[in-house]
Enzyme design. Structure first.
Site, PDB file in Angstrom:
ATOM      1  N   ASP A  76       0.796  -1.224   0.000  1.00 11.98           N
ATOM      2  CA  ASP A  76       0.000   0.000   0.000  1.00 11.98           C
ATOM      3  C   ASP A  76       0.829   1.274   0.000  1.00 11.98           C
ATOM      4  O   ASP A  76       1.551   1.555   0.951  1.00 11.98           O
ATOM      5  CB  ASP A  76      -0.929  -0.007   1.221  1.00 11.98           C
ATOM      6  N   THR A 118       8.172   2.739   2.730  1.00  9.70           N
ATOM      7  CA  THR A 118       7.405   3.368   3.821  1.00  9.70           C
ATOM      8  C   THR A 118       7.965   4.749   4.138  1.00  9.70           C
ATOM      9  O   THR A 118       7.219   5.714   4.344  1.00  9.70           O
ATOM     10  CB  THR A 118       7.486   2.470   5.079  1.00  9.70           C
ATOM     11  N   ASP A 140      17.121  -6.300   4.677  1.00  4.26           N
ATOM     12  CA  ASP A 140      18.035  -6.134   3.538  1.00  4.26           C
ATOM     13  C   ASP A 140      19.207  -5.198   3.844  1.00  4.26           C
ATOM     14  O   ASP A 140      20.204  -5.198   3.122  1.00  4.26           O
ATOM     15  CB  ASP A 140      17.275  -5.577   2.324  1.00  4.26           C
ATOM     16  N   ARG A 175      29.691 -32.740  -1.708  1.00  8.51           N
ATOM     17  CA  ARG A 175      28.866 -31.988  -2.664  1.00  8.51           C
ATOM     18  C   ARG A 175      29.166 -30.497  -2.609  1.00  8.51           C
ATOM     19  O   ARG A 175      29.748 -30.006  -1.641  1.00  8.51           O
ATOM     20  CB  ARG A 175      27.383 -32.123  -2.289  1.00  8.51           C
ATOM     21  N   MET A 182      17.882 -13.791   0.821  1.00  5.97           N
ATOM     22  CA  MET A 182      17.148 -12.592   0.376  1.00  5.97           C
ATOM     23  C   MET A 182      18.060 -11.370   0.316  1.00  5.97           C
ATOM     24  O   MET A 182      19.280 -11.487   0.455  1.00  5.97           O
ATOM     25  CB  MET A 182      15.973 -12.332   1.316  1.00  5.97           C
ATOM     26  N   ARG A 184      16.908  -8.428  -1.812  1.00  9.55           N
ATOM     27  CA  ARG A 184      16.541  -7.634  -3.014  1.00  9.55           C
ATOM     28  C   ARG A 184      17.793  -7.284  -3.812  1.00  9.55           C
ATOM     29  O   ARG A 184      18.579  -8.160  -4.123  1.00  9.55           O
ATOM     30  CB  ARG A 184      15.765  -6.379  -2.599  1.00  9.55           C
ATOM     31  N   ARG A 279      23.529 -29.288  -4.612  1.00  5.24           N
ATOM     32  CA  ARG A 279      22.168 -29.158  -4.076  1.00  5.24           C
ATOM     33  C   ARG A 279      21.909 -27.702  -3.706  1.00  5.24           C
ATOM     34  O   ARG A 279      22.821 -26.991  -3.341  1.00  5.24           O
ATOM     35  CB  ARG A 279      21.973 -30.021  -2.830  1.00  5.24           C
ATOM     36  N   HIS A 285      11.494 -16.790   3.426  1.00  2.00           N
ATOM     37  CA  HIS A 285      10.950 -15.947   4.497  1.00  2.00           C
ATOM     38  C   HIS A 285      11.358 -16.376   5.893  1.00  2.00           C
ATOM     39  O   HIS A 285      11.032 -15.677   6.862  1.00  2.00           O
ATOM     40  CB  HIS A 285       9.427 -15.873   4.360  1.00  2.00           C
TER      41      HIS A 285
HETATM   42  O1  F6P Z   1      12.586  -6.377   1.706  1.00  2.00           O
HETATM   43  C1  F6P Z   1      12.505  -7.541   2.464  1.00  2.00           C
HETATM   44  C2  F6P Z   1      12.295  -8.740   1.581  1.00  2.00           C
HETATM   45  O2  F6P Z   1      12.227  -9.884   2.417  1.00  2.00           O
HETATM   46  C3  F6P Z   1      13.324  -8.918   0.480  1.00  2.00           C
HETATM   47  O3  F6P Z   1      14.547  -9.430   0.952  1.00  2.00           O
HETATM   48  C4  F6P Z   1      12.575  -9.836  -0.458  1.00  2.00           C
HETATM   49  O4  F6P Z   1      13.050  -9.689  -1.763  1.00  2.00           O
HETATM   50  C5  F6P Z   1      11.157  -9.334  -0.351  1.00  2.00           C
HETATM   51  O5  F6P Z   1      11.061  -8.639   0.887  1.00  2.00           O
HETATM   52  C6  F6P Z   1      10.100 -10.414  -0.391  1.00  2.00           C
HETATM   53  O6  F6P Z   1       8.832  -9.832  -0.389  1.00  2.00           O
HETATM   54  P1  F6P Z   1       7.474 -10.645  -0.159  1.00  2.00           P
HETATM   55  O7  F6P Z   1       7.316 -10.832   1.321  1.00  2.00           O
HETATM   56  O8  F6P Z   1       6.427  -9.773  -0.741  1.00  2.00           O
HETATM   57  O9  F6P Z   1       7.629 -11.957  -0.848  1.00  2.00           O
END
Ligand code: F6P
Length: 362
Positions: A76, A118, A140, A175, A182, A184, A279, A285
């Site tokens: 939002d 935000t 991030d 391996r 994560m 971004r 692998r 998340h």
């Molecule tokens: O900005 C935090 C973050 O977890 C990033 O590392 C990741 O790319 C993105 O949000 C994932 O967003 P969503 O929760 O919408 O999948």
């Protein structure tokens, strides 16, 4: 009551949000006799006037809880708010509605806890005359003007723990084990977790990789008698001359691109071109959830207290930040608009290279 403060948690959640809320509410009530109300689900609550009064009992027992008791949303933008009418979604500027809602509640100042998105809107509300304080949040760590954001340290710890676990199984089965993390478009999580977990290769967005260089380094290790390797890949990593891998487009989000999948591509390339069994684990998340570590609890508390101190001093339009070891503040506008990325010639990359970590660039 002397003043009334409103607060929201916006954007993707992270460990430490509740610790900030707790510090804001306790400081407001105990130190200044201010009232506090929270709006639910980030800017959505401000637009829809969905709120809850926050008292000391509302924030009791939440210091170590992940997530946010207020809820959050990374969809939002109040200046381009998506509204569905007769099955058609249209964007509307709802900023005046937000200001009206703040007037109805007689709110003197707003504390916005969030990342780049935000806080960009917070800056815009500040330009409209709303008395605003920002608190920098994101796993991030890509916000300017602060040494670190809260949530980052816990995410790095989660990723490091994953690398530790991958190490033992990598060694048993000879391996290559690859972990996608994560971040971004920033490689902070990969770089810090890779260093802390003893990765052999770290691929980050700021240093485009050459797959042949990655494979040469894995083969070199093999020739030295090392029978396994650990590769950490940031979700925003990309090959030289290539592009990021997009996992999903979230159409109703202001920043619709969700990254993910580069780990699968790198793992497949390694196995195909080197013949070494590989692998892949995508941490996802898990990095955002769970209890904040001690560092993030302390930083969140310091940020929350400092935010209310700024309200009391009447220093608005500012974001609290960590400068060196001290809590300080900067104009919100200085922190947003561009991302804080890893400096590919900076100290952290140089440290990693000194101990033999490869970035796929040599
Ligand atoms: O900005 C935090 C973050 O977890 C990033 O590392 C990741 O790319 C993105 O949000 C994932 O967003 P969503 O929760 O919408 O999948």
């Amino acid at each position: 009551m002397e003043m009334k403060i409103g607060v929201i948690t916006g954007g993707g959640d992270c460990p430490g949000l509740n610790a900030v809320l707790r510090a804001v509410v306790k400081t407001a009530i105990r130190k200044y006799n201010f009232d506090v109300i929270g709006f639910r689900d980030g800017y959505r609550g401000l637009v829809k006037n969905d709120y809850v009064p926050l008292t000391e009992s509302s924030v009791s027992g939440i210091l170590d809880r992940g997530g946010t008791i207020l809820g959050s949303s990374n969809k939002d933008n109040p200046f381009k708010f998506k509204i569905e009418k007769n099955g058609v979604v249209e964007e509307r500027d709802m900023s005046e509605r937000v200001v009206e809602n703040l007037c109805v509640h007689e709110i003197d100042a707003m504390v916005f806890i969030g990342g780049d998105g935000t806080l960009t809107s917070a800056r815009d509300f500040s330009n409209m005359g709303v008395k605003v304080i920002g608190v920098p949040k994101t796993i991030d760590n890509d916000l300017n003007c602060t040494e670190t954001t809260f949530g980052f340290s816990t995410a790095v710890e989660t990723a490091t723990d994953a690398i530790d676990k991958l190490h033992s199984t990598a060694e048993s089965h000879h391996r290559v084990m690859l972990l996608e993390v994560m971040g971004r478009n920033a490689g902070w999580i990969a770089l810090h977790a890779g260093l802390a977990g003893g990765a052999d290769v770290i691929l980050i967005p700021e240093i485009p990789y050459d797959i042949d260089s990655v494979i040469s380094s894995l083969k070199r290790r093999k020739n030295l008698g090392k029978n396994f390797s650990i590769v950490v890949v940031a979700e925003g990593a990309k090959p030289v001359g290539g592009d990021v891998v997009v996992s999903k487009i979230v159409a109703d989000s202001p920043d619709p691109v969700r990254l993910g999948g580069v780990g699968n591509k790198v793992a497949a390339d390694i196995e195909r071109l080197s013949g070494i069994e590989t692998r892949i684990t995508v941490l996802g998340h898990l990095q955002r959830g769970g209890r904040p570590n001690a560092f993030d609890r302390v930083l969140s508390t310091r940020f929350g207290v400092a935010a209310v101190d700024l309200v009391n001093e009447g220093k608005f339009g500012r974001m609290v930040c960590l400068k060196g070891a001290e809590i300080s503040s900067v104009p919100i506008g200085d922190a947003v608009g561009s991302l804080k990325l890893v400096n590919y010639c900076g100290e952290m990359v140089s440290i990693a290279k000194s101990i033999g970590i490869q970035f796929g660039d040599e």
